[in-house]
Design a protein around this motif. Structure first.
Motif, short mmCIF file in Angstrom:
data_model
loop_
_atom_site.label_atom_id
_atom_site.label_comp_id
_atom_site.label_asym_id
_atom_site.label_seq_id
_atom_site.Cartn_x
_atom_site.Cartn_y
_atom_site.Cartn_z
N TRP A 93 0.82 -1.22 0.00
CA TRP A 93 0.00 0.00 0.00
C TRP A 93 0.85 1.27 0.00
O TRP A 93 0.62 2.18 -0.79
CB TRP A 93 -0.94 -0.04 1.19
N ALA A 94 1.83 1.36 0.87
CA ALA A 94 2.64 2.58 1.00
C ALA A 94 3.53 2.83 -0.21
O ALA A 94 4.12 3.90 -0.33
CB ALA A 94 3.50 2.52 2.26
N GLN A 95 3.64 1.86 -1.10
CA GLN A 95 4.48 2.02 -2.29
C GLN A 95 3.69 2.52 -3.49
O GLN A 95 4.27 2.93 -4.50
CB GLN A 95 5.17 0.69 -2.64
N GLY A 96 2.35 2.50 -3.41
CA GLY A 96 1.52 2.89 -4.54
C GLY A 96 1.51 4.39 -4.79
O GLY A 96 1.60 5.20 -3.87
N LEU A 97 1.40 4.76 -6.05
CA LEU A 97 1.30 6.15 -6.47
C LEU A 97 0.05 6.35 -7.30
O LEU A 97 -0.46 5.40 -7.91
CB LEU A 97 2.53 6.55 -7.30
N GLY A 98 -0.45 7.57 -7.36
CA GLY A 98 -1.62 7.87 -8.17
C GLY A 98 -2.81 7.02 -7.75
O GLY A 98 -3.08 6.88 -6.56
N ILE A 99 -3.50 6.43 -8.74
CA ILE A 99 -4.68 5.63 -8.40
C ILE A 99 -4.33 4.38 -7.61
O ILE A 99 -5.18 3.82 -6.93
CB ILE A 99 -5.50 5.24 -9.66
N ASP A 100 -3.07 3.98 -7.63
CA ASP A 100 -2.63 2.81 -6.86
C ASP A 100 -2.31 3.15 -5.40
O ASP A 100 -1.93 2.27 -4.63
CB ASP A 100 -1.41 2.16 -7.51
N SER A 101 -2.45 4.41 -5.01
CA SER A 101 -2.14 4.81 -3.64
C SER A 101 -3.32 4.62 -2.69
O SER A 101 -3.19 4.79 -1.50
CB SER A 101 -1.67 6.27 -3.59
N ARG A 102 -4.47 4.25 -3.24
CA ARG A 102 -5.66 4.06 -2.41
C ARG A 102 -5.86 2.60 -2.07
O ARG A 102 -5.56 1.71 -2.85
CB ARG A 102 -6.90 4.55 -3.15
N ASN A 103 -6.40 2.37 -0.88
CA ASN A 103 -6.70 1.03 -0.39
C ASN A 103 -7.81 1.19 0.65
O ASN A 103 -8.14 2.30 1.05
CB ASN A 103 -5.48 0.39 0.24
N ARG A 104 -8.35 0.08 1.09
CA ARG A 104 -9.37 0.15 2.14
C ARG A 104 -8.79 -0.33 3.47
O ARG A 104 -7.95 -1.22 3.51
CB ARG A 104 -10.59 -0.69 1.77
N VAL A 105 -9.28 0.30 4.52
CA VAL A 105 -8.93 -0.06 5.89
C VAL A 105 -10.24 -0.07 6.68
O VAL A 105 -11.18 0.63 6.33
CB VAL A 105 -7.89 0.93 6.48
N ARG A 106 -10.29 -0.90 7.71
CA ARG A 106 -11.49 -0.91 8.54
C ARG A 106 -11.10 -1.13 10.00
O ARG A 106 -10.03 -1.69 10.28
CB ARG A 106 -12.49 -1.98 8.09
N TRP A 107 -11.97 -0.67 10.90
CA TRP A 107 -11.74 -0.88 12.32
C TRP A 107 -13.05 -0.84 13.07
O TRP A 107 -14.06 -0.33 12.59
CB TRP A 107 -10.73 0.13 12.89
N ARG A 108 -13.00 -1.44 14.27
CA ARG A 108 -14.17 -1.47 15.15
C ARG A 108 -13.70 -1.86 16.54
O ARG A 108 -12.61 -2.41 16.71
CB ARG A 108 -15.22 -2.46 14.67
N HIS A 109 -14.54 -1.59 17.52
CA HIS A 109 -14.30 -2.09 18.86
C HIS A 109 -14.98 -3.44 18.97
O HIS A 109 -16.00 -3.69 18.31
CB HIS A 109 -14.85 -1.11 19.91
N ASN A 110 -14.45 -4.34 19.79
CA ASN A 110 -15.03 -5.69 19.87
C ASN A 110 -16.44 -5.70 20.46
O ASN A 110 -17.10 -6.73 20.43
CB ASN A 110 -14.10 -6.65 20.62
#
Length: 154
Positions: A93-110
């Motif tokens: 993920w951190a190596q992507g540039l332009g349109i490749d710089s986006r990704n999904r992340v998610r979080w929640r409390h248990n």
């Protein structure tokens, strides 16, 4: 009865490996602290006018948010491979540039029944440590567009 505070250690964070077939969520291990800033990158415009009678007025023109995650650099004791979630963030993920710089992340409390999901960019954080420290690891995640949610599934 008054509500009770929740433990910070109950938060779970995952990054989506979009290169896997099918795509899958990778838990991010080793996190010891996080900061969610729901007002980061907000932009406002002053709408105060003569007829505001001396009272300030504004409109929000842009919303934004960031998530800072920090912790310990983790490896598998047997294979010595970096934690899969951390490794995906650092080496894909951190190596992507332009349109490749986006990704999904998610979080929640248990205690929650839905994930917060962001399309986002990531900036890798510093790593380091001293003589009697564990190596640190961190990442800064910036939301792109509105947050969505997904139900927690077994």
């Amino acid at each position: 009865m008054a509500g009770r505070p929740i433990d910070a250690r109950g938060w779970q964070f995952e990054v989506e490996d979009i290169d896997a077939t099918p795509a899958k969520w990778l838990p991010i291990s080793g996190i010891t602290t996080f900061t969610h800033n729901p007002g980061e990158n907000e932009e406002t415009i002053d709408t105060t006018a003569f007829d505001s009678d001396g009272q300030y007025e504004q409109d929000v023109m842009q919303r934004g948010a960031t998530l800072e995650i920090e912790g310990q650099y983790r490896i598998d004791k047997t294979t010595k491979a970096q934690d899969p979630g951390q490794a995906y963030i650092d080496h894909v993920w951190a190596q992507g540039l332009g349109i490749d710089s986006r990704n999904r992340v998610r979080w929640r409390h248990n205690t929650q029944v839905a994930w917060v999901v962001w399309d986002a960019t990531v900036t890798p954080g510093e790593q380091g440590g001293g003589t009697n420290d564990k190596t640190s690891w961190s990442a800064s995640i910036t939301r792109c567009g509105p947050a969505t949610s997904e139900a927690v599934t077994p």
